[in-house]
Design a protein around this motif. Structure first.
Motif, PDB file in Angstrom:
ATOM      1  N   LEU A  60      -6.980   6.223  -8.677  1.00 14.75           N
ATOM      2  CA  LEU A  60      -8.093   5.520  -8.045  1.00 14.75           C
ATOM      3  C   LEU A  60      -9.220   5.224  -9.020  1.00 14.75           C
ATOM      4  O   LEU A  60      -9.934   4.223  -8.875  1.00 14.75           O
ATOM      5  CB  LEU A  60      -8.644   6.342  -6.867  1.00 14.75           C
ATOM      6  N   SER A  61      -9.363   6.096 -10.023  1.00 16.23           N
ATOM      7  CA  SER A  61     -10.472   5.879 -10.948  1.00 16.23           C
ATOM      8  C   SER A  61     -10.082   4.933 -12.078  1.00 16.23           C
ATOM      9  O   SER A  61     -10.864   4.686 -12.982  1.00 16.23           O
ATOM     10  CB  SER A  61     -10.939   7.213 -11.507  1.00 16.23           C
ATOM     11  N   GLY A  62      -8.880   4.421 -12.021  1.00 15.40           N
ATOM     12  CA  GLY A  62      -8.470   3.438 -13.022  1.00 15.40           C
ATOM     13  C   GLY A  62      -7.931   4.085 -14.288  1.00 15.40           C
ATOM     14  O   GLY A  62      -8.009   3.519 -15.360  1.00 15.40           O
ATOM     15  N   ARG A  92     -10.674   0.265  -5.261  1.00 15.26           N
ATOM     16  CA  ARG A  92      -9.248   0.592  -5.306  1.00 15.26           C
ATOM     17  C   ARG A  92      -8.824   1.383  -4.076  1.00 15.26           C
ATOM     18  O   ARG A  92      -7.769   1.123  -3.490  1.00 15.26           O
ATOM     19  CB  ARG A  92      -8.924   1.382  -6.578  1.00 15.26           C
ATOM     20  N   ALA A  93      -9.667   2.332  -3.693  1.00 18.18           N
ATOM     21  CA  ALA A  93      -9.323   3.144  -2.524  1.00 18.18           C
ATOM     22  C   ALA A  93      -9.250   2.260  -1.273  1.00 18.18           C
ATOM     23  O   ALA A  93      -8.321   2.349  -0.470  1.00 18.18           O
ATOM     24  CB  ALA A  93     -10.337   4.261  -2.338  1.00 18.18           C
ATOM     25  N   ARG A  94     -10.222   1.370  -1.122  1.00 19.80           N
ATOM     26  CA  ARG A  94     -10.198   0.472   0.040  1.00 19.80           C
ATOM     27  C   ARG A  94      -8.975  -0.438   0.013  1.00 19.80           C
ATOM     28  O   ARG A  94      -8.397  -0.717   1.058  1.00 19.80           O
ATOM     29  CB  ARG A  94     -11.483  -0.363   0.087  1.00 19.80           C
ATOM     30  N   SER A  95      -8.607  -0.882  -1.170  1.00 18.71           N
ATOM     31  CA  SER A  95      -7.462  -1.786  -1.247  1.00 18.71           C
ATOM     32  C   SER A  95      -6.155  -1.051  -0.917  1.00 18.71           C
ATOM     33  O   SER A  95      -5.158  -1.672  -0.582  1.00 18.71           O
ATOM     34  CB  SER A  95      -7.382  -2.448  -2.618  1.00 18.71           C
ATOM     35  N   LEU A  96      -6.182   0.277  -1.008  1.00 18.33           N
ATOM     36  CA  LEU A  96      -5.023   1.047  -0.557  1.00 18.33           C
ATOM     37  C   LEU A  96      -5.140   1.384   0.921  1.00 18.33           C
ATOM     38  O   LEU A  96      -4.312   2.096   1.483  1.00 18.33           O
ATOM     39  CB  LEU A  96      -4.872   2.329  -1.378  1.00 18.33           C
ATOM     40  N   GLY A  97      -6.196   0.882   1.538  1.00 18.46           N
ATOM     41  CA  GLY A  97      -6.316   1.033   2.984  1.00 18.46           C
ATOM     42  C   GLY A  97      -7.013   2.292   3.462  1.00 18.46           C
ATOM     43  O   GLY A  97      -7.082   2.543   4.658  1.00 18.46           O
ATOM     44  N   PHE A  98      -7.548   3.094   2.543  1.00 18.97           N
ATOM     45  CA  PHE A  98      -8.302   4.271   2.972  1.00 18.97           C
ATOM     46  C   PHE A  98      -9.522   3.828   3.771  1.00 18.97           C
ATOM     47  O   PHE A  98     -10.143   2.810   3.447  1.00 18.97           O
ATOM     48  CB  PHE A  98      -8.766   5.098   1.768  1.00 18.97           C
ATOM     49  N   MET A 152       0.836  -1.205   0.000  1.00 14.57           N
ATOM     50  CA  MET A 152       0.000   0.000   0.000  1.00 14.57           C
ATOM     51  C   MET A 152       0.869   1.252   0.000  1.00 14.57           C
ATOM     52  O   MET A 152       0.612   2.200  -0.730  1.00 14.57           O
ATOM     53  CB  MET A 152      -0.864   0.033   1.263  1.00 14.57           C
ATOM     54  N   LEU A 201      -6.479  10.878  -7.766  1.00 17.47           N
ATOM     55  CA  LEU A 201      -7.838  10.523  -8.179  1.00 17.47           C
ATOM     56  C   LEU A 201      -7.815   9.750  -9.489  1.00 17.47           C
ATOM     57  O   LEU A 201      -8.581   8.799  -9.669  1.00 17.47           O
ATOM     58  CB  LEU A 201      -8.706  11.769  -8.307  1.00 17.47           C
ATOM     59  N   HIS A 226      -3.018   9.461   5.275  1.00 21.65           N
ATOM     60  CA  HIS A 226      -3.162   8.008   5.266  1.00 21.65           C
ATOM     61  C   HIS A 226      -1.798   7.326   5.149  1.00 21.65           C
ATOM     62  O   HIS A 226      -1.522   6.337   5.821  1.00 21.65           O
ATOM     63  CB  HIS A 226      -4.076   7.608   4.118  1.00 21.65           C
ATOM     64  N   PHE A 271     -13.821   2.566  -8.132  1.00 25.09           N
ATOM     65  CA  PHE A 271     -13.039   3.579  -7.413  1.00 25.09           C
ATOM     66  C   PHE A 271     -12.941   3.201  -5.935  1.00 25.09           C
ATOM     67  O   PHE A 271     -11.851   3.160  -5.349  1.00 25.09           O
ATOM     68  CB  PHE A 271     -13.735   4.933  -7.581  1.00 25.09           C
ATOM     69  N   ALA A 330       2.377   1.951  -3.418  1.00 19.23           N
ATOM     70  CA  ALA A 330       1.396   2.428  -4.395  1.00 19.23           C
ATOM     71  C   ALA A 330       0.981   3.861  -4.090  1.00 19.23           C
ATOM     72  O   ALA A 330       0.899   4.723  -4.964  1.00 19.23           O
ATOM     73  CB  ALA A 330       0.180   1.504  -4.391  1.00 19.23           C
ATOM     74  N   LEU A 331       0.735   4.097  -2.805  1.00 27.78           N
ATOM     75  CA  LEU A 331       0.272   5.411  -2.388  1.00 27.78           C
ATOM     76  C   LEU A 331       1.366   6.457  -2.564  1.00 27.78           C
ATOM     77  O   LEU A 331       1.121   7.583  -3.007  1.00 27.78           O
ATOM     78  CB  LEU A 331      -0.143   5.315  -0.923  1.00 27.78           C
ATOM     79  N   LEU A 381     -12.973  11.236  -0.715  1.00 26.56           N
ATOM     80  CA  LEU A 381     -12.271  11.124  -1.992  1.00 26.56           C
ATOM     81  C   LEU A 381     -13.265  11.064  -3.147  1.00 26.56           C
ATOM     82  O   LEU A 381     -13.068  11.689  -4.192  1.00 26.56           O
ATOM     83  CB  LEU A 381     -11.385   9.874  -2.008  1.00 26.56           C
TER      84      LEU A 381
END
Lengths: 128, 128
Positions: A125-127, B51-57, A100, A122, B86, B48, A103-104, B65
Motif C-alpha cells: 500500500l505504501s508503494g 492505493r488502499a481505496r483503489s483496492l476497495g478498502f 481487487m 502495508l 475485506h 497510501f 491484488a489483495l 491501516l
DNA sequence: TCTAGGGGTTCCAGCAACTGGAAGGTCAAG
DNA sequence: CTTGACCTTCCAGTTGCTGGAACCCCTAGA
C-alpha cells in the motif's frame, strides 16, 4: 391489504414500500383511517420491483421496466436494451472486483500475519 | 506543496483530499495565505490512501491501516485480519454479482429483442 | 495600474436507496 | 381501560465523494 401484509407477501420491508410510494413507483389508495390499502395489482408491482432490484437494476431502470411491463404495445427490444446495459455494468463491476481480489490476495498471501511488524500488505500500500 | 500539486502527484482529486482532511485522514499545515501546505509525509499518506481505496478498502479500514502503517510496533496479524475481512467482502460481492449475471443472462438470451411486446425478461420479473 | 487567469478557500446541496428513530394515531383483545 | 401490535409522518443518517456558489490570492501582461 395493509402495508404489513404486503411487505410479508413481497418480501420488501415496509419502510422500502413507503419509500417506493414516495418516489412514485406505487400509488396505493388509503383507507378511512389513513392506512395504505394495497390492491392485488400493487402486490404484483411490488413483487416485480423486488425481483428487479434483486437483479441489481437501479430504481430508474425499475421505473422504466415497470412502465414497459404495463405497456401492452412495448417492443421487447426496449426491455432487452435496458437489461443488456445492466448486464454490461454488472460485468464491469465483476471485473473490477476480481482485479481487487487478485491484488489483495497476492498481498495477503505474502503476509505472515504474526506478531511482528514486518508487513508486505502495508509495504504494498505504501508503494514499496 | 499546494493542493493542486499534491493532487497531481497522488492522483486524487483536490476535492477528495479536502474531504480526507475534513474527516481527519490528513492534517496539512497552512501557509500564511491560508492555503494548505502539504509535506512529503502527507504526500506519502495520500498515495497510501489512494492505493488502499483503489483496492476497495472502506474509509474506516483506511484509517486503521494508516494508523497501523505509522505504528512501528504493530503486529502484521492486525493488518492481515483487516485485509482478509475485506477480501471476504469482495468475494461475497463477486458471488452476488455473478448470480445476478447468470440470472440476467438467461433472461436476456431468451428475449428476441424485436418490435413485438412478447418478452421473457418482463415475464421473468413478473414471476412468470 | 488595472485586469484577466488560474490557483486557492469555505460552505451548502445532492447523489442512491434506503434505514433508524421519534412522536403520535388506530385497532382488536383481554 | 389498557396493552401491544399495527399504522402514520417527518427528520436525520448512511458512504464517499462531487458540483457549484461566492469569495480570496497571486502573477503576468497591456
Amino acid at each position: 391489504m395493509n402495508i404489513g401484509e404486503i411487505a410479508e407477501s413481497c418480501g420488501l420491508p415496509a419502510k422500502t414500500i413507503r419509500y417506493y410510494e414516495e418516489i412514485g413507483l406505487v400509488r396505493p389508495d388509503r383507507s378511512e383511517n389513513g392506512y395504505r390499502n394495497f390492491s392485488e395489482q400493487d402486490a404484483h408491482k411490488l413483487a416485480f420491483l423486488g425481483r428487479a432490484r434483486s437483479l441489481g437494476f437501479t430504481i430508474e431502470d425499475c421505473r422504466t421496466l415497470l412502465s414497459l411491463y404495463q405497456d401492452q404495445s412495448r417492443a421487447s427490444a426496449s426491455v432487452k436494451q435496458i437489461a443488456r446495459g445492466h448486464l454490461a455494468d454488472i460485468e464491469r463491476k465483476i471485473e473490477e472486483l476480481q482485479a481487487m481480489r487478485r491484488a489483495l490476495q497476492t498481498l495477503v498471501t505474502r503476509c505472515n500475519g504474526d506478531d511482528r511488524p514486518d508487513c508486505p500488505i502495508l509495504d504494498g500500500l505504501s508503494g514499496d
